[in-house]
Design a protein around this motif. Structure first.
Motif, PDB file in Angstrom:
ATOM      1  N   ASP A   1      -1.110  -0.925   4.173  1.00  0.00           N
ATOM      2  CA  ASP A   1      -1.579  -0.509   2.855  1.00  0.00           C
ATOM      3  C   ASP A   1      -0.516   0.371   2.205  1.00  0.00           C
ATOM      4  O   ASP A   1       0.032   1.266   2.850  1.00  0.00           O
ATOM      5  N   VAL A   2      -0.216   0.071   0.947  1.00  0.00           N
ATOM      6  CA  VAL A   2       0.768   0.852   0.196  1.00  0.00           C
ATOM      7  C   VAL A   2       0.169   1.244  -1.146  1.00  0.00           C
ATOM      8  O   VAL A   2      -0.686   0.555  -1.684  1.00  0.00           O
ATOM      9  N   ASN A   3       0.637   2.371  -1.681  1.00  0.00           N
ATOM     10  CA  ASN A   3       0.197   2.797  -3.004  1.00  0.00           C
ATOM     11  C   ASN A   3       1.001   2.066  -4.065  1.00  0.00           C
ATOM     12  O   ASN A   3       2.221   1.968  -3.968  1.00  0.00           O
ATOM     13  N   GLN A   4       0.322   1.562  -5.060  1.00  0.00           N
ATOM     14  CA  GLN A   4       0.959   0.820  -6.151  1.00  0.00           C
ATOM     15  C   GLN A   4       0.635   1.537  -7.454  1.00  0.00           C
ATOM     16  O   GLN A   4      -0.513   1.821  -7.744  1.00  0.00           O
ATOM     17  N   HIS A   5       1.648   1.841  -8.237  1.00  0.00           N
ATOM     18  CA  HIS A   5       1.441   2.474  -9.532  1.00  0.00           C
ATOM     19  C   HIS A   5       1.222   1.392 -10.582  1.00  0.00           C
ATOM     20  O   HIS A   5       1.896   0.365 -10.578  1.00  0.00           O
ATOM     21  N   THR A   6       0.253   1.619 -11.468  1.00  0.00           N
ATOM     22  CA  THR A   6      -0.078   0.645 -12.504  1.00  0.00           C
ATOM     23  C   THR A   6      -0.105   1.327 -13.866  1.00  0.00           C
ATOM     24  O   THR A   6      -0.180   2.547 -13.965  1.00  0.00           O
ATOM     25  N   LYS A   7      -0.064   0.515 -14.902  1.00  0.00           N
ATOM     26  CA  LYS A   7      -0.148   1.040 -16.262  1.00  0.00           C
ATOM     27  C   LYS A   7      -1.593   1.306 -16.658  1.00  0.00           C
ATOM     28  O   LYS A   7      -1.873   2.148 -17.480  1.00  0.00           O
ATOM     29  N   LYS A   8      -2.511   0.544 -16.068  1.00  0.00           N
ATOM     30  CA  LYS A   8      -3.933   0.699 -16.375  1.00  0.00           C
ATOM     31  C   LYS A   8      -4.564   1.737 -15.450  1.00  0.00           C
ATOM     32  O   LYS A   8      -4.012   2.067 -14.408  1.00  0.00           O
ATOM     33  N   LYS A   9      -5.714   2.230 -15.849  1.00  0.00           N
ATOM     34  CA  LYS A   9      -6.446   3.151 -14.998  1.00  0.00           C
ATOM     35  C   LYS A   9      -7.215   2.358 -13.965  1.00  0.00           C
ATOM     36  O   LYS A   9      -7.728   1.298 -14.294  1.00  0.00           O
ATOM     37  N   PRO A  10      -7.335   2.787 -12.755  1.00  0.00           N
ATOM     38  CA  PRO A  10      -6.712   3.966 -12.181  1.00  0.00           C
ATOM     39  C   PRO A  10      -5.210   3.766 -12.024  1.00  0.00           C
ATOM     40  O   PRO A  10      -4.761   2.662 -11.743  1.00  0.00           O
ATOM     41  N   ARG A  11      -4.460   4.811 -12.193  1.00  0.00           N
ATOM     42  CA  ARG A  11      -3.001   4.739 -12.168  1.00  0.00           C
ATOM     43  C   ARG A  11      -2.436   4.374 -10.801  1.00  0.00           C
ATOM     44  O   ARG A  11      -1.351   3.843 -10.699  1.00  0.00           O
ATOM     45  N   ARG A  12      -3.182   4.698  -9.773  1.00  0.00           N
ATOM     46  CA  ARG A  12      -2.730   4.421  -8.418  1.00  0.00           C
ATOM     47  C   ARG A  12      -3.731   3.526  -7.725  1.00  0.00           C
ATOM     48  O   ARG A  12      -4.926   3.794  -7.752  1.00  0.00           O
ATOM     49  N   ARG A  13      -3.236   2.479  -7.125  1.00  0.00           N
ATOM     50  CA  ARG A  13      -4.101   1.577  -6.361  1.00  0.00           C
ATOM     51  C   ARG A  13      -3.484   1.353  -4.999  1.00  0.00           C
ATOM     52  O   ARG A  13      -2.270   1.400  -4.852  1.00  0.00           O
ATOM     53  N   THR A  14      -4.324   1.078  -4.049  1.00  0.00           N
ATOM     54  CA  THR A  14      -3.845   0.745  -2.716  1.00  0.00           C
ATOM     55  C   THR A  14      -3.903  -0.762  -2.569  1.00  0.00           C
ATOM     56  O   THR A  14      -4.946  -1.371  -2.770  1.00  0.00           O
ATOM     57  N   ILE A  15      -2.769  -1.359  -2.244  1.00  0.00           N
ATOM     58  CA  ILE A  15      -2.703  -2.802  -2.044  1.00  0.00           C
ATOM     59  C   ILE A  15      -2.177  -3.088  -0.648  1.00  0.00           C
ATOM     60  O   ILE A  15      -1.617  -2.212   0.005  1.00  0.00           O
ATOM     61  N   SER A  16      -2.348  -4.304  -0.193  1.00  0.00           N
ATOM     62  CA  SER A  16      -1.875  -4.699   1.129  1.00  0.00           C
ATOM     63  C   SER A  16      -0.538  -5.414   1.021  1.00  0.00           C
ATOM     64  O   SER A  16      -0.312  -6.188   0.090  1.00  0.00           O
ATOM     65  N   ARG A  17       0.310  -5.137   1.978  1.00  0.00           N
ATOM     66  CA  ARG A  17       1.609  -5.813   2.088  1.00  0.00           C
ATOM     67  C   ARG A  17       1.571  -6.557   3.420  1.00  0.00           C
ATOM     68  O   ARG A  17       1.317  -5.972   4.460  1.00  0.00           O
ATOM     69  N   TYR A  18       1.798  -7.862   3.383  1.00  0.00           N
ATOM     70  CA  TYR A  18       1.674  -8.714   4.561  1.00  0.00           C
ATOM     71  C   TYR A  18       3.057  -9.085   5.089  1.00  0.00           C
ATOM     72  O   TYR A  18       3.989  -9.323   4.322  1.00  0.00           O
ATOM     73  N   PHE A  19       3.151  -9.185   6.430  1.00  0.00           N
ATOM     74  CA  PHE A  19       4.424  -9.549   7.050  1.00  0.00           C
ATOM     75  C   PHE A  19       4.168 -10.027   8.475  1.00  0.00           C
ATOM     76  O   PHE A  19       3.093  -9.827   9.039  1.00  0.00           O
TER      77      PHE A  19
END
Length: 121
Positions: free
Chosen positions: A87-105
């Motif tokens: 899980d990584v924090n992703q900054h976005t232009k829309k609210k909420p400004r910070r989202r947690t997304i998954s990075r797969y590998f």
């Protein structure tokens, strides 16, 4: 609930520290299947076999498909691949400004085993 009120359980500490439970069972035989060429699972697998990590956004840019989680589920369940995620924090232009997304590998030893078995896409 306030953040300070969250009790740190053993599970939370282990998940936070990245520790995993040791298994006493033998490791299952490495025998994953390859999806059909030029399908979404094949594209996602080919990205990860190059040692790259992929997120929803990067997968969408390459394939114009927003179904990465479904593709990863299919690779795990139907094709037998052991895919790691973080899980990584992703900054976005829309609210909420910070989202947690998954990075797969794929883990490096999984890629190595695939290449040792003569695997090619």
């Amino acid at each position: 609930m306030k953040k300070s009120c969250i009790k740190k359980t053993r599970y939370r500490r282990q998940a936070y520290n990245g520790s995993k439970q040791t298994s006493f069972l033998p490791e299952p035989e490495f025998n994953p299947k390859i999806p059909k060429k030029n399908t979404l699972p094949w594209i996602a697998l080919s990205i990860m076999l190059q040692g790259k990590k992929t997120t929803h956004r990067s997968f969408d840019d390459k394939t114009e498909s927003w179904r990465l989680a479904a593709v990863i589920h299919k690779l795990r369940k139907d094709f037998g691949w052991v895919i790691e995620e973080e899980d990584v924090n992703q900054h976005t232009k829309k609210k909420p400004r910070r989202r947690t997304i998954s990075r797969y590998f794929l883990a490096p030893n999984t890629i190595r085993k695939f290449k040792e078995n003569g695997g090619a896409l």
